[in-house]
Motif scaffolding. Structure first.
Motif, PDB file in Angstrom:
ATOM      1  N   VAL A 146       0.845  -1.194   0.000  1.00 35.17           N
ATOM      2  CA  VAL A 146       0.000   0.000   0.000  1.00 35.17           C
ATOM      3  C   VAL A 146       0.880   1.244   0.000  1.00 35.17           C
ATOM      4  N   THR A 147       0.372   2.280  -0.666  1.00 35.82           N
ATOM      5  CA  THR A 147       1.112   3.539  -0.705  1.00 35.82           C
ATOM      6  C   THR A 147       0.403   4.537   0.200  1.00 35.82           C
ATOM      7  N   ILE A 148       1.188   5.115   1.101  1.00 32.96           N
ATOM      8  CA  ILE A 148       0.593   6.059   2.047  1.00 32.96           C
ATOM      9  C   ILE A 148       1.292   7.405   1.908  1.00 32.96           C
ATOM     10  N   LYS A 149       0.519   8.475   1.943  1.00 30.05           N
ATOM     11  CA  LYS A 149       1.133   9.807   1.886  1.00 30.05           C
ATOM     12  C   LYS A 149       1.518  10.238   3.291  1.00 30.05           C
ATOM     13  N   THR A 150       2.748  10.679   3.451  1.00 32.49           N
ATOM     14  CA  THR A 150       3.200  11.120   4.774  1.00 32.49           C
ATOM     15  C   THR A 150       3.808  12.520   4.655  1.00 32.49           C
ATOM     16  N   VAL A 151       3.863  13.219   5.779  1.00 26.55           N
ATOM     17  CA  VAL A 151       4.472  14.557   5.793  1.00 26.55           C
ATOM     18  C   VAL A 151       5.504  14.598   6.913  1.00 26.55           C
ATOM     19  N   GLU A 152       6.671  15.134   6.611  1.00 25.32           N
ATOM     20  CA  GLU A 152       7.697  15.285   7.651  1.00 25.32           C
ATOM     21  C   GLU A 152       8.339  16.655   7.521  1.00 25.32           C
ATOM     22  N   PHE A 153       8.895  17.119   8.640  1.00 22.90           N
ATOM     23  CA  PHE A 153       9.590  18.417   8.624  1.00 22.90           C
ATOM     24  C   PHE A 153      11.089  18.207   8.807  1.00 22.90           C
ATOM     25  N   PHE A 154      11.847  18.932   8.040  1.00 19.68           N
ATOM     26  CA  PHE A 154      13.311  18.869   8.144  1.00 19.68           C
ATOM     27  C   PHE A 154      13.868  20.289   8.205  1.00 19.68           C
ATOM     28  N   ASP A 155      15.007  20.428   8.898  1.00 20.60           N
ATOM     29  CA  ASP A 155      15.648  21.752   8.950  1.00 20.60           C
ATOM     30  C   ASP A 155      16.321  22.081   7.618  1.00 20.60           C
ATOM     31  N   LYS A 156      16.901  21.028   7.019  1.00 16.64           N
ATOM     32  CA  LYS A 156      17.639  21.264   5.775  1.00 16.64           C
ATOM     33  C   LYS A 156      17.403  20.102   4.813  1.00 16.64           C
ATOM     34  N   VAL A 157      17.675  20.386   3.532  1.00 16.85           N
ATOM     35  CA  VAL A 157      17.420  19.367   2.506  1.00 16.85           C
ATOM     36  C   VAL A 157      18.546  19.389   1.468  1.00 16.85           C
ATOM     37  N   ILE A 158      18.967  18.191   1.046  1.00 16.57           N
ATOM     38  CA  ILE A 158      19.858  18.101  -0.121  1.00 16.57           C
ATOM     39  C   ILE A 158      19.129  17.289  -1.183  1.00 16.57           C
ATOM     40  N   MET A 159      18.879  17.926  -2.316  1.00 15.44           N
ATOM     41  CA  MET A 159      18.173  17.265  -3.413  1.00 15.44           C
ATOM     42  C   MET A 159      19.191  16.595  -4.329  1.00 15.44           C
ATOM     43  N   ALA A 160      19.118  15.255  -4.426  1.00 16.27           N
ATOM     44  CA  ALA A 160      20.062  14.517  -5.284  1.00 16.27           C
ATOM     45  C   ALA A 160      19.265  13.548  -6.149  1.00 16.27           C
ATOM     46  N   ILE A 161      18.293  14.110  -6.888  1.00 12.18           N
ATOM     47  CA  ILE A 161      17.376  13.250  -7.644  1.00 12.18           C
ATOM     48  C   ILE A 161      17.865  12.983  -9.062  1.00 12.18           C
ATOM     49  N   GLY A 162      19.058  13.448  -9.402  1.00  9.76           N
ATOM     50  CA  GLY A 162      19.612  13.186 -10.736  1.00  9.76           C
ATOM     51  C   GLY A 162      19.016  14.097 -11.792  1.00  9.76           C
ATOM     52  N   ARG A 163      19.495  13.919 -13.020  1.00  9.57           N
ATOM     53  CA  ARG A 163      19.069  14.800 -14.113  1.00  9.57           C
ATOM     54  C   ARG A 163      18.222  14.078 -15.147  1.00  9.57           C
ATOM     55  N   HIS A 164      18.103  12.754 -14.986  1.00  8.98           N
ATOM     56  CA  HIS A 164      17.458  11.998 -16.059  1.00  8.98           C
ATOM     57  C   HIS A 164      16.116  11.467 -15.579  1.00  8.98           C
ATOM     58  N   HIS A 165      15.065  12.210 -15.895  1.00  6.56           N
ATOM     59  CA  HIS A 165      13.759  11.842 -15.353  1.00  6.56           C
ATOM     60  C   HIS A 165      12.771  11.416 -16.421  1.00  6.56           C
TER      61      HIS A 165
END
Ligand SMILES: Cc1cc2nc3c(=O)[nH]c(=O)nc-3n(C[C@H](O)[C@H](O)[C@H](O)COP(=O)(O)OP(=O)(O)OC[C@H]3O[C@@H](n4cnc5c(N)ncnc54)[C@H](O)[C@@H]3O)c2cc1C
Ligand SMILES: NC(=O)c1ccc[n+]([C@@H]2O[C@H](COP(=O)([O-])OP(=O)(O)OC[C@H]3O[C@@H](n4cnc5c(N)ncnc54)[C@H](OP(=O)(O)O)[C@@H]3O)[C@@H](O)[C@H]2O)c1
Length: 547
Positions: A146-165
Motif C-alpha cells: 500500500v502507498t501512504i502519503k506522509t508529511v515530515e519536517f526537516f531543517d535542511k534538505v539536499i536534493m540529489a534526484i539526478g538529471r534523467h527523469h
C-alpha cells in the motif's frame, strides 16, 4: 543566516540514493548531522542500479563508465585494484555498494519513499522548516503493497534526484505509423529484441553511440540519424585515459588564462579537443562529425567502438529523420528514403525542475536562445537557490568534465560546511549578482545563443572549484596555491608535490590536507599507490604494443 544549533540537532533530508545522494549522506553523518536519505526505489545506486522495468530509466548492463576509475572515485574511498580502468555498470554499482557498506549508510536510508512536494512551513514547534510530502510504499504480509502519503519536517534538505527523469521524445511527423516500434532509449533494455531488424537510431551522443554499437551482430541494419556533428573522443589516448591527458598544473594554467580571455580560450580548448579527436580517429566527412558543437555542451561522445563500427560498415551515419511515411518507410532531411522496422530515439532526458520551481525560484527563459523553451535555473554556484541557500542544496547543477564521484564529494563537503554555518554565504543580493555574472559568461562564450544542446549548467571550472575548495575547507587552495603554505609544502615535499601537480589527477587530494573538513589519513598513500599502479599499467601496455 547561520544556524546556531549543533549539527546533531539539525535534521537533514537527502533525496535520492544515486552516487550523489550517497555521498551527501556520508558527508552529513561524518559532521554529526541527524541525516536521513529517502529513495523512491528499493535499491541504492541511482542510474547505475540496472532495472529491466521499461518505466525505470537506468544505464544498460553493458554500459561502461566513460571516466576512468582514477578520477571517478570518492576522495576517501579508493576503487578496488582489481577493477578495470573503466568499470562496467556492475562494477561501478559494486563500488557504490561497498561505499555504502563501509560508511554504514543503509541504516539511514528509507527505501520506497518518494518525495512528492517540498515547501516552507511552520513545524509543530512553531519554527519555519522544510515540509516534505512523501509517498511511502509499505509491504504488508498477505496483501498487496500500500502507498501512504506522509508529511515530515526537516531543517535542511539536499536534493540529489539526478538529471534523467522523463524521456525527451521529439515530435516526429507520421509517428502514428510506427506505434510501439518507435521507442525512447529509456525503454531500450534488450538488444536481442532487435534481431534481424532494420533499426534507425535517432541522435548523435553517448546513448546513440552505445545503443547503435550494442546492436551490432544482432540487428540486420543500423542507421544513426542526426541533425548535427559531435566531438568524439576515445576512452584512452596515448595510453592515458582522456581525462588524464591534462594534469593539475596544466589545468591551473588553462583555467587562469580562461578567466582572463574567456572567448579566446573557449575556442582554443575546443580546437585542442578536436585535435585529440583527430589523433584518435580518421573521421570521414560523410559521417557528419564536423562541425562539432562546443565541448561546453553535453554533446561529447566517448566511444572506442562507434567510429570503428562506421569504418567497418556495421553502422551507417545518415541525415536527420524528417518524417515517417508509412509503417516501414522513413524520409530523411536530405530526401533519402529508408526501410526501417524500429526507431530508437536516443534524444536525451529532461530533468525534473518541479521542486526548484515550486520554491517560487525565478527561472529565466533565455530570450535570445535558439531554444526559448529551455529554462535557466538561478542557483548560486549552480547549487543554492539564493533565498534559501543556508538550508537547501540542489545536486544537479553543473556540467564539468570529470567523474561524478569526484565532483559530488567536493560539492557535498562544501554544502555540509555551509549547513554547519562554518563557511559564510554572501547576501542574497550578492548571490543574485553572481548568478547574473555567471549567466552573462554563458552568453559571452556563445553557449546560450548559438548551441541548441548547450549545457545550461556549464561552470567556469577553475573559479567554481576554487570556491568549492574554500567552502569545503579542504586546504587545496592554500597548499597547492602560491601563498606561504603552498611554498612551504612545495619546499618540504617537492617530489610528492610534483606527483600531485603532474601525475594522476586523483580525487584523494581532496582529503589530503589539514582543513575544516575531516582529513583522511590514507590519502597520501592512496595517491602514491594510484600513481605507481598507473605507471606500471602504462609500462605494461607499452611493452605489449612493442611486442
Ligand atoms: C547512460 C548513462 C551513463 C552515464 N555514464 C557516466 C559515467 O561514465 N561517468 C559519470 O561520471 N557520469 C555518467 N553519467 C551521468 C550520471 O548522471 C551520473 O553517473 C550519476 O548517475 C548521477 O548521480 P545522481 O546521484 O545525481 O543521480 P542518479 O544516479 O540519477 O540518482 C538519483 C536517485 O534519486 C532517486 N529519485 C529521483 N526522484 C526522487 C524522488 N522524488 N524521491 C525520492 N527519490 C528520488 C532515483 O530513484 C535515483 O535513485 C551517465 C548517465 C547516463 C544516463
Ligand atoms: N557510456 C556512458 O558513460 C554513457 C552512455 C550513455 C549516456 N551517457 C550520459 O548520459 C547523459 C544523456 O546522454 P544521451 O546521449 O542520452 O542524451 P544527450 O547527451 O542529451 O544527447 C541527445 C541527442 O539527441 C539529439 N536530439 C535531441 N532532440 C532531437 C531531435 N528533436 N531531433 C534529432 N535529434 C535530437 C541531440 O542532438 P543535438 O546535439 O543536435 O541537439 C543529441 O545528439 C549524458 O550525460 C551522457 O554523457 C553516458
Amino acid at each position: 543566516m547561520v544556524d546556531q544549533k549543533p549539527p546533531e540537532q539539525i535534521r537533514v533530508a537527502v533525496i535520492g540514493a544515486g552516487p550523489q545522494g550517497l555521498c551527501a549522506l556520508k558527508n552529513l553523518l561524518e559532521e554529526g548531522f541527524d541525516a536521513e536519505l529517502c529513495e523512491a526505489r528499493d535499491v541504492i545506486g541511482g542510474l547505475w542500479a540496472f532495472s529491466n522495468d521499461p518505466n525505470v530509466f537506468t544505464t544498460l548492463e553493458s554500459t561502461i563508465t566513460n571516466v576512468s576509475k582514477l578520477k571517478n572515485v570518492y576522495a576517501d574511498f579508493p576503487c578496488d585494484n582489481d577493477f578495470p580502468l573503466f568499470p562496467t555498470q556492475k562494477e561501478f554499482l559494486e563500488y557504490l555498494e561497498a561505499y555504502a557498506e563501509h560508511f554504514e549508510l543503509k541504516r539511514r536510508i528509507k527505501f520506497k519513499k518518494k518525495l512528492l512536494s517540498l515547501s516552507r512551513a511552520e513545524d509543530g514547534n512553531g519554527q519555519m522548516a522544510w515540509r516534505l510530502e512523501f509517498a511511502e510504499v509499505y509491504e504488508l504480509r498477505d496483501s498487496k503493497p500500500v502507498t501512504i502519503k506522509t508529511v515530515e519536517f526537516f531543517d535542511k534538505v539536499i536534493m540529489a534526484i539526478g538529471r534523467h527523469h522523463s524521456p525527451h521524445m521529439p515530435a516526429i511527423e507520421g509517428a502514428e505509423h510506427f506505434g510501439k516500434r518507435l521507442i525512447h532509449s529509456a525503454q531500450f533494455k534488450r538488444p536481442e529484441d532487435y534481431r534481424n531488424k532494420r533499426v534507425l537510431v535517432l541522435g548523435f551522443a553517448n546513448t546513440a553511440g552505445d545503443t547503435a554499437t550494442e546492436l551490432i551482430g544482432i540487428a540486420h541494419t543500423i542507421y544513426v540519424a542526426h541533425r548535427q556533428g559531435i566531438l568524439v573522443l576515445p576512452r584512452v589516448l596515448k595510453g592515458k585515459p582522456v581525462e588524464q591527458l591534462s594534469n593539475r598544473r596544466m589545468d591551473a594554467i588553462l583555467g587562469t588564462l580562461s578567466s582572463w580571455f574567456p572567448i579566446t580560450m573557449a575556442k582554443f580548448m575546443q580546437n585542442m579537443a578536436l585535435k585529440i579527436s583527430d589523433q584518435a580517429f580518421s573521421l570521414k566527412p560523410a559521417w557528419g562529425f564536423r562541425p562539432a558543437p562546443s565541448r561546453f555542451t553535453q554533446r561529447v561522445m566517448i566511444s572506442d567502438t562507434f567510429v570503428l563500427a562506421l569504418e567497418a560498415g556495421d553502422i551507417e551515419s545518415v541525415a536527420n529523420l524528417k518524417r515517417i511515411i508509412d509503417n516501414e518507410i522513413v524520409e530523411l532531411d536530405d530526401g533519402t528514403r529508408l526501410y526501417v522496422d524500429n526507431i530508437i530515439c536516443c534524444t536525451g532526458m529532461n530533468p525534473n525542475r518541479s521542486f526548484l520551481e515550486s520554491l517560487g525560484q525565478r527561472t529565466k527563459l533565455d530570450e535570445d536562445s535558439a531554444h526559448k523553451d529551455v529554462r535557466l535555473p538561478r542557483l548560486y554556484q549552480n547549487i543554492f537557490p539564493p533565498e534559501y541557500a543556508s538550508s537547501i542544496a540542489f545536486l544537479d547543477g553543473w556540467q564539468a568534465p570529470t567523474g561524478i564521484c569526484e565532483v559530488a564529494d567536493l560539492a557535498c563537503t562544501a554544502i555540509v560546511q555551509i549547513f554547519k554555518g562554518a563557511y559564510p554565504l554572501p547576501t542574497i543580493e550578492e548571490m543574485n549578482r553572481e548568478i547574473d555574472q555567471h549567466q552573462e559568461w554563458l552568453h559571452t562564450i556563445g553557449l546560450l545563443p548559438n548551441e541548441p544542446g548547450a549545457a545550461r549548467n556549464a561552470v567556469q571550472e577553475r573559479k567554481w572549484r576554487s570556491w568549492l575548495h574554500d567552502a569545503a575547507g579542504n586546504g587545496m587552495n592554500e597548499y597547492l596555491g602560491w601563498g606561504r603554505k603552498g611554498w612551504w609544502f612545495w619546499l618540504t615535499n617537492w617530489r610528492f608535490c610534483n606527483m600531485l601537480m603532474g601525475g594522476v589527477d586523483s580525487p584523494h587530494v581532496g582529503r589530503l590536507f589539514e582543513g575544516r573538513r575531516k582529513r583522511w589519513e590514507g590519502a597520501r598513500k592512496a595517491i602514491e599507490e594510484v600513481n605507481s599502479e598507473e605507471l606500471a599499467r602504462r609500462k605494461t601496455d607499452d611493452n605489449r604494443k612493442k611486442k
